[in-house]
Write a protein that holds these residues in place. Structure first.
Motif, short mmCIF file in Angstrom:
data_model
loop_
_atom_site.label_atom_id
_atom_site.label_comp_id
_atom_site.label_asym_id
_atom_site.label_seq_id
_atom_site.Cartn_x
_atom_site.Cartn_y
_atom_site.Cartn_z
N PHE A 70 0.88 -1.24 0.12
CA PHE A 70 0.05 0.03 0.01
C PHE A 70 0.89 1.21 -0.10
CE2 PHE A 70 -2.51 3.34 1.96
CZ PHE A 70 -3.69 3.48 1.44
N SER A 71 1.64 1.29 0.99
CA SER A 71 2.83 2.45 1.10
C SER A 71 3.78 2.63 -0.50
CB SER A 71 3.85 2.32 2.07
OG SER A 71 3.12 2.25 3.30
N ARG B 226 1.64 7.47 -6.11
CA ARG B 226 0.53 8.24 -6.53
C ARG B 226 0.36 9.44 -5.77
NH1 ARG B 226 -4.45 4.32 -6.09
NH2 ARG B 226 -5.42 6.45 -7.25
N HIS B 227 0.47 9.63 -4.55
CA HIS B 227 0.20 10.91 -4.06
C HIS B 227 1.53 11.85 -3.52
CE1 HIS B 227 -3.85 9.37 -2.03
NE2 HIS B 227 -3.86 9.32 -3.56
N ASN B 228 2.41 11.30 -3.43
CA ASN B 228 3.84 11.82 -3.21
C ASN B 228 4.78 11.92 -4.25
OD1 ASN B 228 2.98 9.90 -0.42
ND2 ASN B 228 2.77 12.31 -0.15
N ASP B 229 4.79 11.24 -5.38
CA ASP B 229 5.42 11.40 -6.40
C ASP B 229 7.07 11.11 -6.05
OD1 ASP B 229 6.51 11.48 -9.25
OD2 ASP B 229 6.45 13.79 -9.01
N PRO C 108 12.82 -10.71 0.67
CA PRO C 108 13.18 -10.49 -0.63
C PRO C 108 11.91 -10.73 -1.51
CG PRO C 108 14.35 -12.47 -0.08
CD PRO C 108 13.82 -11.79 1.12
N GLY C 109 10.78 -11.54 -1.00
CA GLY C 109 9.74 -11.65 -1.87
C GLY C 109 8.75 -10.38 -1.74
N LEU C 110 8.46 -9.98 -0.81
CA LEU C 110 7.92 -8.76 -0.41
C LEU C 110 8.61 -7.61 -1.12
CD1 LEU C 110 5.28 -7.43 0.33
CD2 LEU C 110 6.31 -7.15 2.69
N ALA C 111 9.81 -7.36 -0.88
CA ALA C 111 10.63 -6.37 -1.28
C ALA C 111 10.31 -6.26 -2.94
CB ALA C 111 12.21 -6.51 -0.82
N ILE C 112 10.45 -7.32 -3.59
CA ILE C 112 10.22 -7.34 -4.91
C ILE C 112 9.14 -6.93 -5.55
CG2 ILE C 112 10.18 -8.68 -7.18
CD1 ILE C 112 12.75 -10.17 -5.70
N GLU C 113 8.03 -7.05 -4.72
CA GLU C 113 6.70 -6.55 -4.99
C GLU C 113 6.42 -5.21 -4.78
OE1 GLU C 113 3.99 -8.19 -6.58
OE2 GLU C 113 5.75 -9.48 -6.83
N ILE C 114 7.01 -4.66 -3.90
CA ILE C 114 7.12 -3.34 -3.54
C ILE C 114 7.85 -2.54 -4.53
CG2 ILE C 114 8.33 -1.47 -1.88
CD1 ILE C 114 7.50 -3.56 0.38
N VAL C 115 9.12 -3.06 -5.14
CA VAL C 115 9.98 -2.49 -6.14
C VAL C 115 9.03 -2.42 -7.38
CG1 VAL C 115 11.91 -2.82 -7.82
CG2 VAL C 115 11.97 -2.87 -5.24
N ARG C 116 8.37 -3.58 -7.72
CA ARG C 116 7.43 -3.60 -8.85
C ARG C 116 6.39 -2.27 -8.87
NH1 ARG C 116 2.82 -5.02 -10.13
NH2 ARG C 116 2.32 -6.18 -8.13
N LEU C 117 5.98 -2.35 -7.67
CA LEU C 117 4.88 -1.07 -7.58
C LEU C 117 5.38 0.08 -7.63
CD1 LEU C 117 2.29 -2.44 -4.95
CD2 LEU C 117 1.77 -1.82 -7.15
N PHE C 118 6.44 0.41 -7.00
CA PHE C 118 7.07 1.48 -6.87
C PHE C 118 7.57 2.07 -8.67
CE2 PHE C 118 11.33 4.27 -6.72
CZ PHE C 118 10.75 5.23 -6.06
N PHE D 239 1.98 8.98 -10.83
CA PHE D 239 1.86 10.11 -10.07
C PHE D 239 0.32 10.58 -10.46
CE2 PHE D 239 2.04 14.76 -8.89
CZ PHE D 239 1.86 14.76 -7.50
N ASP D 240 -0.58 10.86 -9.41
CA ASP D 240 -1.75 11.22 -9.74
C ASP D 240 -1.86 12.57 -10.02
OD1 ASP D 240 -2.92 8.71 -9.04
OD2 ASP D 240 -3.75 9.09 -7.40
N GLY D 241 -1.00 13.53 -9.53
CA GLY D 241 -1.31 14.94 -9.86
C GLY D 241 -2.54 15.55 -8.88
#
Length: 145
Positions: A90-91, A97-100, A113-123, A128-130
């Motif tokens: 979520f973060s 989206r909100h903080n660019d 590493p599993g969760l970290a990779i998913e976080i990287v993928r989302l990042f 950015f929503d603007g």
């Protein structure tokens, strides 16, 4: 997208896992160090990555230390950097989206590493929503001294 990644010794093992993912996905990156698990100083790596992102040499950065906290504090000292500590998906989504956010920080002693990779993928894939968020970021920029 141009990406730069760096870590101190506390984030070195997690960085290796993330680099393996980036290689597998064909995502180009520059590794700013460290290149061993020997003790080093996170502010040195944070400054190198943050200054490169702030100068526009890279679009985004990833920084890793033991907790992700120290390296993020150091990176945020560089004008124009919005480093976000994320240990959940979520973060990771909403820092973009909100903080660019232009730098993602994580802790190698905090997250696997599993969760970290998913976080990287989302990042890397979230835009950015603007709108009202851009207005707020302008307010934050005005706070820079």
């Amino acid at each position: 997208m141009k990406l730069i990644i760096g870590s101190d010794h506390g984030g070195f093992e997690l960085k290796k896992s993330i680099i393996e993912y980036l290689d597998k996905e064909g995502i180009a990156y520059t590794d700013a160090g460290t290149h061993t698990s020997e003790r080093c100083d996170y502010p040195v790596i944070a400054k190198k990555v943050a200054e490169a992102v702030a100068a526009g040499e890279y679009d985004r950065g990833i920084l890793l230390c033991g907790t992700g906290i120290g390296i993020g504090i150091a990176a945020n000292k560089v004008h124009g950097i919005r480093a976000a500590l994320c240990h959940d998906m979520f973060s990771a989504e909403y820092c973009r989206r909100h903080n660019d956010a232009n730098i993602l920080t994580m802790g190698g002693r905090v997250i696997g590493p599993g969760l970290a990779i998913e976080i990287v993928r989302l990042f890397l894939t979230t835009g950015f929503d603007g709108g009202r968020h851009a207005e707020r970021l302008n307010m934050v920029r005005e706070m820079d001294v």
